[in-house]
Design a protein around this motif. Structure first.
Motif, PDB file in Angstrom:
ATOM      1  N   PHE A 103       0.843  -1.192   0.000  1.00 34.80           N
ATOM      2  CA  PHE A 103       0.000   0.000   0.000  1.00 34.80           C
ATOM      3  C   PHE A 103       0.880   1.246   0.000  1.00 34.80           C
TER       4      PHE A 103
ATOM      5  N   CYS B 288       3.885   1.368  -1.162  1.00 34.21           N
ATOM      6  CA  CYS B 288       4.529   1.408  -2.471  1.00 34.21           C
ATOM      7  C   CYS B 288       3.601   2.061  -3.496  1.00 34.21           C
ATOM      8  N   ALA B 289       2.300   1.703  -3.438  1.00 32.23           N
ATOM      9  CA  ALA B 289       1.330   2.291  -4.358  1.00 32.23           C
ATOM     10  C   ALA B 289       1.236   3.790  -4.119  1.00 32.23           C
ATOM     11  N   MET B 290       1.298   4.223  -2.849  1.00 33.13           N
ATOM     12  CA  MET B 290       1.207   5.659  -2.565  1.00 33.13           C
ATOM     13  C   MET B 290       2.438   6.396  -3.066  1.00 33.13           C
TER      14      MET B 290
ATOM     15  N   PHE C 227       4.228   5.469  -5.537  1.00 34.56           N
ATOM     16  CA  PHE C 227       4.034   5.497  -6.995  1.00 34.56           C
ATOM     17  C   PHE C 227       3.081   6.626  -7.371  1.00 34.56           C
ATOM     18  N   GLY C 228       2.022   6.787  -6.575  1.00 30.89           N
ATOM     19  CA  GLY C 228       1.063   7.844  -6.858  1.00 30.89           C
ATOM     20  C   GLY C 228       1.683   9.221  -6.742  1.00 30.89           C
ATOM     21  N   ALA C 229       2.546   9.404  -5.734  1.00 31.06           N
ATOM     22  CA  ALA C 229       3.122  10.726  -5.502  1.00 31.06           C
ATOM     23  C   ALA C 229       4.219  11.050  -6.509  1.00 31.06           C
ATOM     24  N   THR C 230       5.034  10.051  -6.867  1.00 27.56           N
ATOM     25  CA  THR C 230       6.212  10.349  -7.688  1.00 27.56           C
ATOM     26  C   THR C 230       6.059   9.895  -9.133  1.00 27.56           C
ATOM     27  N   GLY C 231       5.088   9.036  -9.413  1.00 25.56           N
ATOM     28  CA  GLY C 231       4.896   8.562 -10.778  1.00 25.56           C
ATOM     29  C   GLY C 231       5.853   7.470 -11.185  1.00 25.56           C
TER      30      GLY C 231
ATOM     31  N   LEU D 133       0.878  12.505   0.515  1.00 20.62           N
ATOM     32  CA  LEU D 133       0.743  11.156  -0.034  1.00 20.62           C
ATOM     33  C   LEU D 133       2.061  10.402   0.059  1.00 20.62           C
TER      34      LEU D 133
END
Lengths: 101, 486
Positions: free
Chosen positions: B172, B174-176, B178-182, B202
């Motif tokens: 979870f 890791c997904a966040m 990914f969401g913040a940094t792309g 985030l």
């Protein structure tokens, strides 16, 4: 109501918390494992949504990896539950208290 | 950057191939365990020399940056292969005594080593997660290896539930991130932190979830509660694997995840302060709790579980000092190498010393060992002195390195607290020695059962622990050259 991209994010957080509550408050080991699967799937939803937001396919690939790993983990976990059931004849986590100080 | 560079990835290919061979051997020859054991040891030897041949390789990324071949990864691989050989040779007699000598032990250990070494090589958060799971799934299985024993099953299940939940936390987080940094590429996240002067909420939540998952793996207080139960329930040889191989991998993971962002970058000062104070809290709690609770333990496995929590505290102090100056990382490697060697030795020896099958060694079993078996007593003594951090042992060098690094980084108060814990720990570790030397022999107590090979292994580890303590110079110089790339 029009679909917006923050909605699946909120849904993912909710599913994650429901899974966590399931692990913490339910006493049946199989239900606890279902809770863990819910948490992993919530992360998948988050990955896919962010993938859509960033317009990249990375996140979608991640979710496939996660599914494979979740399957492997569930296989190992069910094996352990069966081994425990053979020796203790129970899958209730309250009655498993041989190891403690 | 290339997609595949077969030569550089060779050590991992050899290890993966060896896993398949061992797995097949364990399936076709069920009545004898020798082929699987020999195949596992051969695989580890080949991997060891392949990795040793790549020592000093220039840092190269493979698989679109998911894996990075570097001296650091090779150092961890060499260390883990060495530990794996010790366990494959040293624990076969113990497993036979317990009636659990299945060939599967050997390929599970190999898979665990593959996962641990890939954790050191992973440069992508997802590759890192896969390596973490490749490490964890064999670990759950190995902890439950005494499958007819309910304590072992219980330990495995506790470890499994906790491990999976924290795996989900990692994912979870890791997904966040990914969401913040792309991106999930660690180098990309690092660059993002340098360009983005304001840490997003985030990202902060995501990074905290990653850190919680990793600090659970190393069992820093307050994430420690699984450790004593798992250590006690697991077969002794597996407890040794948990204490050495898994600890090394988990700390490599902690270092990687803590150093995910550039703390010197503009705008990240307050975040760096927050991370530092959390690490200080974790270090002090682990040190104090580990030192105090270990005092009252009578079961040796539980005693070493609590002392492992204390060792986590010293290592966290090392991580803390590496935040200020990244060259301080060498202290963590010095400590980890010494600690993993001595815990491998102590648990292999403990497996050989258990008075009967299906029982851990109690403190009382060691009474009067000196009169019955002086050599065994000396080997126990070396390991216990090293754990306590007495001079001329690997444990002392590790503590010295961590304390020097801590003072370098200006964490003097915490070094003083850690030094006080060393004093408390000394009582825990020297009490068994006093029991062994000063009391009369007890006929019911510990024996030294084991093949000549496995006894030799214990003696050799003890000699290595002393060698590291007496001649640390060359070794520390080598480790100082290793740096993490971003």
């Amino acid at each position: 109501m029009i679909f917006q991209l923050w909605m699946p994010l909120v849904l993912a957080v909710m599913i994650f918390l429901i899974g966590l509550m399931g692990v913490i408050f339910r006493r049946n080991l199989l239900i606890m494992m279902m809770g863990i699967e819910l948490m992993l799937n919530a992360s998948n939803l988050l990955f896919v949504t962010f993938s859509k937001i960033h317009q990249r396919v990375d996140g979608e690939v991640m979710s496939i990896f996660v599914m494979a790993i979740a399957a492997a983990e569930a296989a190992a976990g069910l094996g352990l539950v069966i081994a425990l059931f053979r020796t203790l004849k129970t899958v209730n986590s309250d009655s498993i208290q041989l190891l403690r100080d | 950057m290339s997609l595949m560079n077969g030569d550089l990835f060779a050590p991992y290919w050899i290890l993966s191939g060896g896993i398949l061979v061992t797995l097949i051997l364990s399936m076709i020859r069920v009545e004898t365990k020798r082929p699987a054991q020999i195949s596992a040891i051969t695989t580890l030897l080949f991997t060891f020399f392949a990795a040793e041949g790549q020592w000093g390789v220039s840092t190269t990324s493979l698989f679109h940056g998911a894996i990075e071949i570097s001296s650091f990864g090779m150092m961890i691989l060499i260390l883990l292969c060495g530990l794996g050989i010790l366990f494959c040779v040293g624990s076969s007699r113990y497993l036979t005594k317990e009636g659990i000598h299945y060939s599967d032990y050997y390929h599970l250990v190999l898979i665990l080593i593959l996962g641990s070494s890939l954790m050191a090589a992973a440069k992508d958060l997802m590759a890192f997660f896969i390596a973490l799971e490749v490490l964890s799934i064999p670990a759950y299985t190995l902890v439950g290896f005494r499958r007819n024993d309910s304590r072992s099953n219980e330990a495995a299940l506790k470890y499994f539930v906790m491990g999976s939940v924290l795996g989900a936390f990692y994912l979870f987080g890791c997904a966040m991130v990914f969401g913040a940094t792309g991106s999930t590429d660690m180098s990309a996240v690092y660059r993002w932190s340098q360009q983005n002067s304001r840490p997003e909420l985030l990202f902060l939540i995501g990074h905290s979830l990653l850190l919680i998952a990793l600090f659970f793996k190393v069992a820093a207080v307050p994430f420690h509660f699984w450790k004593p139960d798992v250590y006690e329930g697991a077969p002794t040889a597996v407890t040794g694997i948990m204490a050495s191989i898994v600890t090394v991998a988990a700390f490599v993971g902690v270092v990687r995840i803590v150093h995910l962002v550039d703390y010197q970058a503009a705008g990240w000062e307050s975040y760096a302060m927050w991370i530092k104070s959390s690490l200080r809290g974790l270090a002090v709690l682990s040190l104090g709790y580990g030192a105090l609770v270990a005092l009252t333990q009578t079961n040796l496995k539980r005693l070493f579980a609590y002392s492992a929590i204390g060792h986590t505290g010293y290592l966290t102090l090392g991580v803390l000092s590496s935040l200020t100056q990244s060259q301080n990382l060498y202290a963590i490697w010095v400590y980890l190498i010494g600690y993993s060697l001595m815990s491998a030795g102590i648990f292999i020896l403990m497996g050989q010393s258990a008075p009967q099958a299906d029982a851990g060694v109690e403190l009382i079993d060691l009474t009067g060992l000196m009169k019955r078996n002086p050599l065994q007593t000396v080997v126990w003594g070396v390991f216990l002195c090293s754990m306590a951090g007495l001079p001329f042992t690997a444990g002392f060098i590790g503590k010295y390195a961590v304390f020097t690094a801590g003072i370098d980084a200006g964490e003097t108060v915490f070094v003083v607290i850690a030094a006080l814990c060393v004093v408390v720990n000394a009582y825990t570790y020297l009490r068994p020695i006093a029991l062994m030397v000063m009391r009369d022999a007890d006929p019911q107590a510990a024996q030294w059962s084991g093949s000549v090979a496995s006894k030799t292994i214990s003696v050799l580890i003890a000699l290595a622990v002393i060698a590291l303590g007496v001649l640390p110079q060359q070794f520390i110089v080598q480790l100082k050259e290793i740096s993490l790339s971003h």
